[in-house]
Design a protein around this motif. Structure first.
Motif, PDB file in Angstrom:
ATOM      1  N   ARG A  25       0.866  -1.187   0.000  1.00 44.62           N
ATOM      2  CA  ARG A  25       0.000   0.000   0.000  1.00 44.62           C
ATOM      3  C   ARG A  25       0.900   1.233   0.000  1.00 44.62           C
ATOM      4  O   ARG A  25       1.616   1.474   0.969  1.00 44.62           O
ATOM      5  CB  ARG A  25      -0.916   0.003   1.221  1.00 44.62           C
ATOM      6  CG  ARG A  25      -1.931  -1.147   1.211  1.00 44.62           C
ATOM      7  CD  ARG A  25      -2.813  -1.132   2.448  1.00 44.62           C
ATOM      8  NE  ARG A  25      -3.494   0.130   2.653  1.00 44.62           N
ATOM      9  CZ  ARG A  25      -4.676   0.446   2.132  1.00 44.62           C
ATOM     10  NH1 ARG A  25      -5.317  -0.402   1.362  1.00 44.62           N
ATOM     11  NH2 ARG A  25      -5.232   1.617   2.382  1.00 44.62           N
ATOM     12  N   HIS A  26       0.841   1.981  -1.106  1.00 46.26           N
ATOM     13  CA  HIS A  26       1.697   3.157  -1.265  1.00 46.26           C
ATOM     14  C   HIS A  26       0.845   4.417  -1.365  1.00 46.26           C
ATOM     15  O   HIS A  26      -0.231   4.404  -1.970  1.00 46.26           O
ATOM     16  CB  HIS A  26       2.541   3.037  -2.546  1.00 46.26           C
ATOM     17  CG  HIS A  26       3.386   1.807  -2.584  1.00 46.26           C
ATOM     18  ND1 HIS A  26       4.633   1.758  -2.047  1.00 46.26           N
ATOM     19  CD2 HIS A  26       3.147   0.577  -3.110  1.00 46.26           C
ATOM     20  CE1 HIS A  26       5.146   0.555  -2.229  1.00 46.26           C
ATOM     21  NE2 HIS A  26       4.255  -0.188  -2.877  1.00 46.26           N
ATOM     22  N   PHE A  27       1.351   5.495  -0.785  1.00 42.56           N
ATOM     23  CA  PHE A  27       0.719   6.806  -0.889  1.00 42.56           C
ATOM     24  C   PHE A  27       1.798   7.758  -1.380  1.00 42.56           C
ATOM     25  O   PHE A  27       2.819   7.937  -0.721  1.00 42.56           O
ATOM     26  CB  PHE A  27       0.167   7.256   0.472  1.00 42.56           C
ATOM     27  CG  PHE A  27      -0.651   8.501   0.405  1.00 42.56           C
ATOM     28  CD1 PHE A  27      -1.918   8.490  -0.152  1.00 42.56           C
ATOM     29  CD2 PHE A  27      -0.171   9.691   0.912  1.00 42.56           C
ATOM     30  CE1 PHE A  27      -2.695   9.637  -0.212  1.00 42.56           C
ATOM     31  CE2 PHE A  27      -0.933  10.855   0.872  1.00 42.56           C
ATOM     32  CZ  PHE A  27      -2.196  10.819   0.305  1.00 42.56           C
ATOM     33  N   LEU A  28       1.595   8.326  -2.569  1.00 46.66           N
ATOM     34  CA  LEU A  28       2.634   9.092  -3.238  1.00 46.66           C
ATOM     35  C   LEU A  28       2.166  10.506  -3.548  1.00 46.66           C
ATOM     36  O   LEU A  28       1.034  10.698  -3.991  1.00 46.66           O
ATOM     37  CB  LEU A  28       3.014   8.400  -4.557  1.00 46.66           C
ATOM     38  CG  LEU A  28       3.351   6.916  -4.439  1.00 46.66           C
ATOM     39  CD1 LEU A  28       3.096   6.202  -5.740  1.00 46.66           C
ATOM     40  CD2 LEU A  28       4.784   6.757  -3.999  1.00 46.66           C
ATOM     41  N   GLY A  29       3.041  11.460  -3.348  1.00 52.61           N
ATOM     42  CA  GLY A  29       2.746  12.823  -3.731  1.00 52.61           C
ATOM     43  C   GLY A  29       3.028  13.041  -5.202  1.00 52.61           C
ATOM     44  O   GLY A  29       3.904  12.406  -5.783  1.00 52.61           O
ATOM     45  N   ILE A  30       2.269  13.926  -5.811  1.00 51.98           N
ATOM     46  CA  ILE A  30       2.517  14.358  -7.195  1.00 51.98           C
ATOM     47  C   ILE A  30       3.025  15.791  -7.098  1.00 51.98           C
ATOM     48  O   ILE A  30       2.342  16.656  -6.559  1.00 51.98           O
ATOM     49  CB  ILE A  30       1.241  14.284  -8.048  1.00 51.98           C
ATOM     50  CG1 ILE A  30       0.675  12.861  -8.057  1.00 51.98           C
ATOM     51  CG2 ILE A  30       1.525  14.775  -9.470  1.00 51.98           C
ATOM     52  CD1 ILE A  30      -0.696  12.746  -8.705  1.00 51.98           C
ATOM     53  N   TYR A  31       4.214  16.014  -7.605  1.00 51.52           N
ATOM     54  CA  TYR A  31       4.896  17.293  -7.444  1.00 51.52           C
ATOM     55  C   TYR A  31       5.164  17.957  -8.793  1.00 51.52           C
ATOM     56  O   TYR A  31       5.361  17.277  -9.799  1.00 51.52           O
ATOM     57  CB  TYR A  31       6.249  17.085  -6.749  1.00 51.52           C
ATOM     58  CG  TYR A  31       6.147  16.541  -5.358  1.00 51.52           C
ATOM     59  CD1 TYR A  31       6.156  17.398  -4.263  1.00 51.52           C
ATOM     60  CD2 TYR A  31       6.025  15.176  -5.120  1.00 51.52           C
ATOM     61  CE1 TYR A  31       6.058  16.906  -2.970  1.00 51.52           C
ATOM     62  CE2 TYR A  31       5.926  14.684  -3.834  1.00 51.52           C
ATOM     63  CZ  TYR A  31       5.943  15.551  -2.760  1.00 51.52           C
ATOM     64  OH  TYR A  31       5.835  15.062  -1.490  1.00 51.52           O
ATOM     65  N   THR A  32       5.222  19.284  -8.775  1.00 48.18           N
ATOM     66  CA  THR A  32       5.701  20.012  -9.944  1.00 48.18           C
ATOM     67  C   THR A  32       7.221  19.877  -9.983  1.00 48.18           C
ATOM     68  O   THR A  32       7.839  19.418  -9.025  1.00 48.18           O
ATOM     69  CB  THR A  32       5.346  21.506  -9.859  1.00 48.18           C
ATOM     70  OG1 THR A  32       6.066  22.088  -8.767  1.00 48.18           O
ATOM     71  CG2 THR A  32       3.852  21.724  -9.713  1.00 48.18           C
ATOM     72  N   LYS A  33       7.821  20.284 -11.067  1.00 42.88           N
ATOM     73  CA  LYS A  33       9.282  20.238 -11.165  1.00 42.88           C
ATOM     74  C   LYS A  33       9.950  21.165 -10.161  1.00 42.88           C
ATOM     75  O   LYS A  33      11.106  20.990  -9.819  1.00 42.88           O
ATOM     76  CB  LYS A  33       9.725  20.562 -12.584  1.00 42.88           C
ATOM     77  CG  LYS A  33       9.317  19.461 -13.550  1.00 42.88           C
ATOM     78  CD  LYS A  33       9.702  19.734 -14.973  1.00 42.88           C
ATOM     79  CE  LYS A  33       9.221  18.575 -15.822  1.00 42.88           C
ATOM     80  NZ  LYS A  33       9.412  18.768 -17.219  1.00 42.88           N
ATOM     81  N   LYS A  34       9.193  22.134  -9.652  1.00 43.76           N
ATOM     82  CA  LYS A  34       9.719  23.050  -8.629  1.00 43.76           C
ATOM     83  C   LYS A  34       9.467  22.537  -7.216  1.00 43.76           C
ATOM     84  O   LYS A  34       9.801  23.208  -6.249  1.00 43.76           O
ATOM     85  CB  LYS A  34       9.127  24.445  -8.806  1.00 43.76           C
ATOM     86  CG  LYS A  34       9.566  25.119 -10.086  1.00 43.76           C
ATOM     87  CD  LYS A  34       9.023  26.517 -10.179  1.00 43.76           C
ATOM     88  CE  LYS A  34       9.529  27.172 -11.468  1.00 43.76           C
ATOM     89  NZ  LYS A  34       9.080  28.562 -11.573  1.00 43.76           N
TER      90      LYS A  34
END
Length: 141
Positions: A25-34
Motif C-alpha cells: 500500500r503506497h501513498f505518493l505525492g505528485i509534485y511540480t518540477k519546482k
C-alpha cells in the motif's frame, strides 16, 4: 494535502495516510518540477490476485487538463506491471467525473462495470465507474 477542501477531518486524513505500508500500500505525492505538491496517488497491490489498484487526486485545479494524471499514472502502470509482475490494473471514478473517464479511455483502460449509487456527493447518490487494464494491453499500445 488539501484539508480545507476535503470532506474528511485532519485525523481521518492522517489515519488514511498512515494505513499505507510502502510495500503493498503506497501513498505518493505528485509534485511540480519546482517541488510543489499538486496531488496524490495511491497504489494498492494484491499479490495473491496479481493485480493493483491506482487512485489519483489532483487537488490543484491549475493542473487539471494538463496531462498530469496520464503521465504519473503511466509511471505507476509500468511499476505495477514490470517491477511487481502484476497482470491487471484497476481504477475508477465518479460517473460525473467526465475528464477522469476520458483519461482512462485515452490511456487504453476498459470500462468493466458501474457500481450504482455507490458514493455520496452533496447529499446525492452517484454511480462509480470501474476500469481495468491488462498488462498485455498496456505494452501493446
Amino acid at each position: 494535502l488539501y484539508f480545507e477542501k476535503s470532506n474528511s477531518n485532519r485525523s481521518e486524513i492522517f489515519k488514511y495516510v498512515d494505513s499505507h505500508d510502502d510495500q503493498d500500500r503506497h501513498f505518493l505525492g505528485i509534485y511540480t518540477k519546482k517541488g510543489h505538491v499538486i496531488g496524490t496517488h495511491s497504489l494498492r497491490i494484491d499479490r495473491q490476485a496479481s493485480r493493483f489498484t491506482i487512485g489519483v487526486m489532483i487537488g490543484d485545479k491549475n493542473f487539471w487538463g494538463q496531462g498530469v494524471t496520464l503521465e504519473t499514472r503511466a509511471t505507476l502502470l509500468d511499476y505495477g506491471f514490470q517491477e511487481q509482475g502484476c497482470v491487471k490494473a484497476e481504477g475508477g471514478c465518479s460517473a460525473r467525473n467526465y475528464s477522469a473517464i476520458f483519461n482512462y479511455m485515452k490511456q487504453g483502460w476498459t470500462q468493466e462495470g458501474i457500481r450504482r449509487a455507490h458514493i455520496t456527493k452533496d447529499e446525492n447518490r452517484i454511480d462509480f465507474v470501474l476500469f481495468g487494464l491488462l498488462r498485455e494491453r498496456w505494452f501493446d499500445k
